[in-house]
Design a protein around this motif. Structure first.
Motif, PDB file in Angstrom:
ATOM      1  N   GLU A  20       0.840  -1.186   0.000  1.00  2.96           N
ATOM      2  CA  GLU A  20       0.000   0.000   0.000  1.00  2.96           C
ATOM      3  C   GLU A  20       0.883   1.247   0.000  1.00  2.96           C
ATOM      4  O   GLU A  20       1.980   1.228   0.543  1.00  2.96           O
ATOM      5  CB  GLU A  20      -0.904   0.046   1.237  1.00  2.96           C
ATOM      6  CG  GLU A  20      -1.972  -1.025   1.287  1.00  2.96           C
ATOM      7  CD  GLU A  20      -1.462  -2.358   1.785  1.00  2.96           C
ATOM      8  OE1 GLU A  20      -0.530  -2.345   2.616  1.00  2.96           O
ATOM      9  OE2 GLU A  20      -1.971  -3.413   1.339  1.00  2.96           O
ATOM     10  N   ARG A  24      -3.863   3.359   0.198  1.00  4.64           N
ATOM     11  CA  ARG A  24      -4.315   2.879  -1.104  1.00  4.64           C
ATOM     12  C   ARG A  24      -3.586   1.597  -1.495  1.00  4.64           C
ATOM     13  O   ARG A  24      -2.358   1.587  -1.570  1.00  4.64           O
ATOM     14  CB  ARG A  24      -4.069   3.952  -2.177  1.00  4.64           C
ATOM     15  CG  ARG A  24      -4.560   3.573  -3.567  1.00  4.64           C
ATOM     16  CD  ARG A  24      -4.439   4.757  -4.502  1.00  4.64           C
ATOM     17  NE  ARG A  24      -3.054   5.110  -4.759  1.00  4.64           N
ATOM     18  CZ  ARG A  24      -2.334   4.606  -5.764  1.00  4.64           C
ATOM     19  NH1 ARG A  24      -2.852   3.706  -6.576  1.00  4.64           N
ATOM     20  NH2 ARG A  24      -1.084   4.996  -5.948  1.00  4.64           N
ATOM     21  N   VAL A  26      -1.752  -0.856  -3.741  1.00  6.27           N
ATOM     22  CA  VAL A  26      -1.067  -0.687  -5.023  1.00  6.27           C
ATOM     23  C   VAL A  26      -0.737  -2.049  -5.634  1.00  6.27           C
ATOM     24  O   VAL A  26      -0.867  -2.230  -6.844  1.00  6.27           O
ATOM     25  CB  VAL A  26       0.214   0.157  -4.858  1.00  6.27           C
ATOM     26  CG1 VAL A  26       0.918   0.331  -6.190  1.00  6.27           C
ATOM     27  CG2 VAL A  26      -0.121   1.521  -4.259  1.00  6.27           C
ATOM     28  N   ASP A 220      -4.188  -2.500 -12.166  1.00  9.41           N
ATOM     29  CA  ASP A 220      -4.737  -2.311 -10.811  1.00  9.41           C
ATOM     30  C   ASP A 220      -4.048  -3.207  -9.789  1.00  9.41           C
ATOM     31  O   ASP A 220      -4.694  -3.770  -8.908  1.00  9.41           O
ATOM     32  CB  ASP A 220      -6.249  -2.567 -10.803  1.00  9.41           C
ATOM     33  CG  ASP A 220      -6.999  -1.571 -11.663  1.00  9.41           C
ATOM     34  OD1 ASP A 220      -6.540  -0.412 -11.757  1.00  9.41           O
ATOM     35  OD2 ASP A 220      -8.033  -1.943 -12.249  1.00  9.41           O
TER      36      ASP A 220
END
Length: 261
Positions: A20, A24, A26, A220
């Motif tokens: 992260e 968020r 990653v 993603d």
């Protein structure tokens, strides 16, 4: 390496790696193996996790889950960093600090010296690395006087001077002029021919395409494709590019779209 021995040593092994940045996610469970002698390209759109993945390998980004091994050793216990050469995304080679080209490249050799004392072989290695990237004639110049492409060549020489077994490069061709791209491609060809294992982040395959054994496409923070490099380059090689080219042979675009969209 068309006949790559699947039993050859895993130089990089990532299993279930998560990371992260802030809060968020990653990387969302990356599995990736790079075996000795392979040249593997990480592809994907901006924000897909490419740079985070390789910075995780070298310990610049902490991982929250999973395992990373280098040469069969858990990364947390790995100490022999002279076996690994790293070329970051292009920055000013000296970070704004006054330094000559030779001084910057020499800093990459320190891990191979005893107590930082340079011997004849070390000086020879610096000269050889500068010659490889076509910068021997600028050895005494300040790095602040170099162009962007020349900066990148100095960073690559710094990574090569320790004669690493594994070379990790983050977008080595980004923002680099054509002449420097050709020199970098030739330099990489020589390293691959000598047996160096290479993992590199690319925005597009470009002049390095003939060297690539495998492409790993991220989207993603997940592996979308791990296998032969896509034939298309540039934006065509990135996830989400799915329009049909009227000049493409029937069926080929649908295969490519299935891999990369």
């Amino acid at each position: 390496m068309d006949d790559m021995d699947v039993t050859s040593e895993a130089v990089i092994s990532m299993r279930g790696v998560r990371a992260e940045l802030g809060a968020r996610p990653v990387l969302r469970g990356i599995d990736l193996t790079v075996r000795r002698g392979e040249v593997v390209a990480l592809l994907g759109a901006n924000g897909s996790g490419k740079s985070t993945a390789i910075r995780g390998v070298i310990g610049q980004v902490p991982i929250s889950d999973g395992e990373i091994e280098l040469f069969g050793i858990p990364r947390g216990r790995f100490r022999d960093w002279s076996r690994v050469g790293y070329v970051p995304q292009r920055t000013t080679a000296a970070g704004g600090v006054p330094a000559t080209v030779t001084e910057i490249v020499s800093s990459g050799r320190l891990s191979r010296t005893r107590f930082g004392v340079f011997r004849r072989a070390d000086h020879a290695a610096v000269r050889r690395a500068l010659e490889l990237v076509g910068m021997a004639d600028r050895a005494k110049d300040s790095v602040n006087a170099l162009s962007g492409g020349q900066h990148q060549r100095v960073l690559i020489a710094r990574a090569l001077v320790a004669e690493p077994e594994l070379l990790i490069m983050d977008e080595p061709m980004a923002g680099v002029d054509l002449a420097s791209q050709e020199i970098l491609a030739r330099t990489l060809r020589e390293q691959v021919a000598s047996g160096t294992t290479v993992l590199l982040v690319l925005h597009e395959l470009g002049p390095l395409e003939p060297l690539i054994d495998r492409a790993v496409v991220l989207r993603d923070g997940c592996v979308l494709h791990d296998g032969p490099p896509p034939h298309a380059v540039g934006q065509h090689a990135l996830p989400g590019h799915d329009h049909v080219h009227p000049h493409a042979p029937a069926g080929t675009e649908s295969i490519r779209t299935g891999l990369l969209s």
